[in-house]
Design an enzyme around this catalytic site. Structure first.
Site, PDB file in Angstrom:
ATOM      1  N   ASP A  86       0.326   5.043   1.835  1.00 46.73           N
ATOM      2  CA  ASP A  86      -0.505   5.484   2.945  1.00 46.73           C
ATOM      3  C   ASP A  86      -1.629   6.425   2.494  1.00 46.73           C
ATOM      4  O   ASP A  86      -1.397   7.406   1.779  1.00 46.73           O
ATOM      5  CB  ASP A  86       0.344   6.200   3.997  1.00 46.73           C
ATOM      6  CG  ASP A  86       1.266   5.246   4.733  1.00 46.73           C
ATOM      7  OD1 ASP A  86       0.923   4.057   4.839  1.00 46.73           O
ATOM      8  OD2 ASP A  86       2.332   5.699   5.199  1.00 46.73           O
ATOM      9  N   ARG A 146       6.152   6.988  13.834  1.00 38.92           N
ATOM     10  CA  ARG A 146       6.128   7.593  12.500  1.00 38.92           C
ATOM     11  C   ARG A 146       5.664   9.043  12.554  1.00 38.92           C
ATOM     12  O   ARG A 146       4.684   9.377  13.227  1.00 38.92           O
ATOM     13  CB  ARG A 146       5.199   6.803  11.570  1.00 38.92           C
ATOM     14  CG  ARG A 146       5.332   7.209  10.093  1.00 38.92           C
ATOM     15  CD  ARG A 146       4.513   6.324   9.206  1.00 38.92           C
ATOM     16  NE  ARG A 146       3.104   6.710   9.194  1.00 38.92           N
ATOM     17  CZ  ARG A 146       2.128   5.953   8.704  1.00 38.92           C
ATOM     18  NH1 ARG A 146       2.401   4.762   8.209  1.00 38.92           N
ATOM     19  NH2 ARG A 146       0.884   6.381   8.717  1.00 38.92           N
ATOM     20  N   HIS A 196       0.832  -1.200   0.000  1.00 39.27           N
ATOM     21  CA  HIS A 196       0.000   0.000   0.000  1.00 39.27           C
ATOM     22  C   HIS A 196       0.868   1.251   0.000  1.00 39.27           C
ATOM     23  O   HIS A 196       2.059   1.218   0.316  1.00 39.27           O
ATOM     24  CB  HIS A 196      -0.920   0.032   1.228  1.00 39.27           C
ATOM     25  CG  HIS A 196      -0.189   0.144   2.534  1.00 39.27           C
ATOM     26  ND1 HIS A 196       0.469  -0.925   3.115  1.00 39.27           N
ATOM     27  CD2 HIS A 196       0.002   1.205   3.373  1.00 39.27           C
ATOM     28  CE1 HIS A 196       1.017  -0.538   4.251  1.00 39.27           C
ATOM     29  NE2 HIS A 196       0.759   0.760   4.433  1.00 39.27           N
ATOM     30  N   HIS A 204       4.761   0.227   0.280  1.00 37.04           N
ATOM     31  CA  HIS A 204       5.483  -0.499   1.320  1.00 37.04           C
ATOM     32  C   HIS A 204       4.554  -1.517   1.980  1.00 37.04           C
ATOM     33  O   HIS A 204       3.329  -1.448   1.849  1.00 37.04           O
ATOM     34  CB  HIS A 204       6.070   0.453   2.376  1.00 37.04           C
ATOM     35  CG  HIS A 204       5.059   1.312   3.058  1.00 37.04           C
ATOM     36  ND1 HIS A 204       4.528   2.452   2.488  1.00 37.04           N
ATOM     37  CD2 HIS A 204       4.466   1.200   4.267  1.00 37.04           C
ATOM     38  CE1 HIS A 204       3.676   3.007   3.317  1.00 37.04           C
ATOM     39  NE2 HIS A 204       3.602   2.266   4.398  1.00 37.04           N
TER      40      HIS A 204
END
Length: 288
Positions: free
Chosen positions: A98, A267, A96, A252
């Site tokens: 994000d 993150r 995917h 990723h």
């Protein structure tokens, strides 16, 4: 600052720089240009504080607001805690990019490893520019005029496939259910002008204007290329490693093979500013 390629097409490992001390304007500009060229930057031995993590993100652009579905460290709502343990299984073991269901999806992600299992929990990246270039010219010509639908609620399919129905139901708010948009299947990067493919298994539901079987067939052609190792790189994490990537031109996936062992990542996400140009703006001409 030493820059070492990870694969032939994308990814670099950078050392000789202490990110915890902050970046000068020249260093920030250099890292931005390297990212535009190589898409994924990897730094080892960077025990960043939350303050330093946020400051580094701001060197790439404005920070995204607090994520509604993940916890944050006390006092640092722009840092997302992604934690796996026996009570928190991995939630997205699919390729995917994000939040592609947003009209202006996140531009840069900065993922810092905090707690890493002795084995497993690697993160894989795919260069969607290379996937574009691997398609034949007739297929690229066909895809160039097509749009694809991206829906947030499709992202919860993985949870249901793994039997986590309660978690999926809890996340399925009205705001999530109605969070969707359409994007070109082939997108030109607003900053570099380079073309890349912008569909993914987590959020893309269909290619518009095609029959269901036609859409599925074309998406599978693309997904087969994503699964080819020649378009991928793999990060085996150690504590205090930082990955910085262009969320638009890459995909990723984190492997869940470490479950139920503990793994914690933090993150920071950056949205597009005037330098990077919003996702919906026309691309600049690609450099010769």
């Amino acid at each position: 600052m030493r820059v070492t390629p990870i694969t032939a097409s994308f990814g670099v490992e950078i050392d000789g720089i202490d990110l915890g001390k902050g970046l000068s304007a020249d260093q920030a500009a250099d890292l931005y240009e390297i990212m535009m060229d190589r898409a994924v930057l990897l730094f080892r031995d960077q025990p960043l504080t939350s303050e330093a993590h946020l400051a580094l993100g701001e060197a790439f652009g404005p920070l995204a607001p607090k994520h509604p579905l993940y916890p944050t460290p006390d006092g640092f709502e722009n840092i997302m805690i992604i934690r796996n343990d026996a009570k928190n299984p991995p939630e997205s073991e699919k390729w995917h990019t994000d939040i592609s269901c947003d009209a202006n999806p996140p531009f840069v992600s900065l993922l810092l490893s905090k707690i890493i299992p002795d084995a497993g929990g690697d993160t894989l990246f795919c260069d969607m520019r290379a996937v574009h270039d691997a398609l034949s010219e007739p297929v690229r010509t066909l895809l160039a005029g097509l749009m694809a639908e991206h829906r947030m609620d499709k992202g919860f399919d993985y949870l249901r496939e793994m039997g986590h129905h309660d978690r999926a139901d809890m996340l399925m708010t009205d705001a999530i259910r109605n969070r969707n948009t359409d994007h070109p299947v082939i997108k030109h990067h607003p900053s570099s002008g380079r073309p890349f493919i912008y569909v993914n298994q987590a959020f893309t539901t269909r290619i518009l204007g095609l029959t269901k079987s036609e859409s599925t067939a074309l998406l599978n052609v693309i997904y087969d290329l994503i699964h080819q190792p020649r378009h991928q790189l793999r990060i085996r994490w150690k504590p205090d490693m930082l990955a910085v990537w262009d969320n638009w031109s890459t995909q990723h996936m984190a492997t869940g093979d470490h479950f139920p062992k503990e793994r914690e990542m933090r993150r920071v996400t950056v949205i597009a500013d005037k330098r990077s140009r919003p996702f919906t703006e026309p691309a600049m001409a690609a450099a010769e």
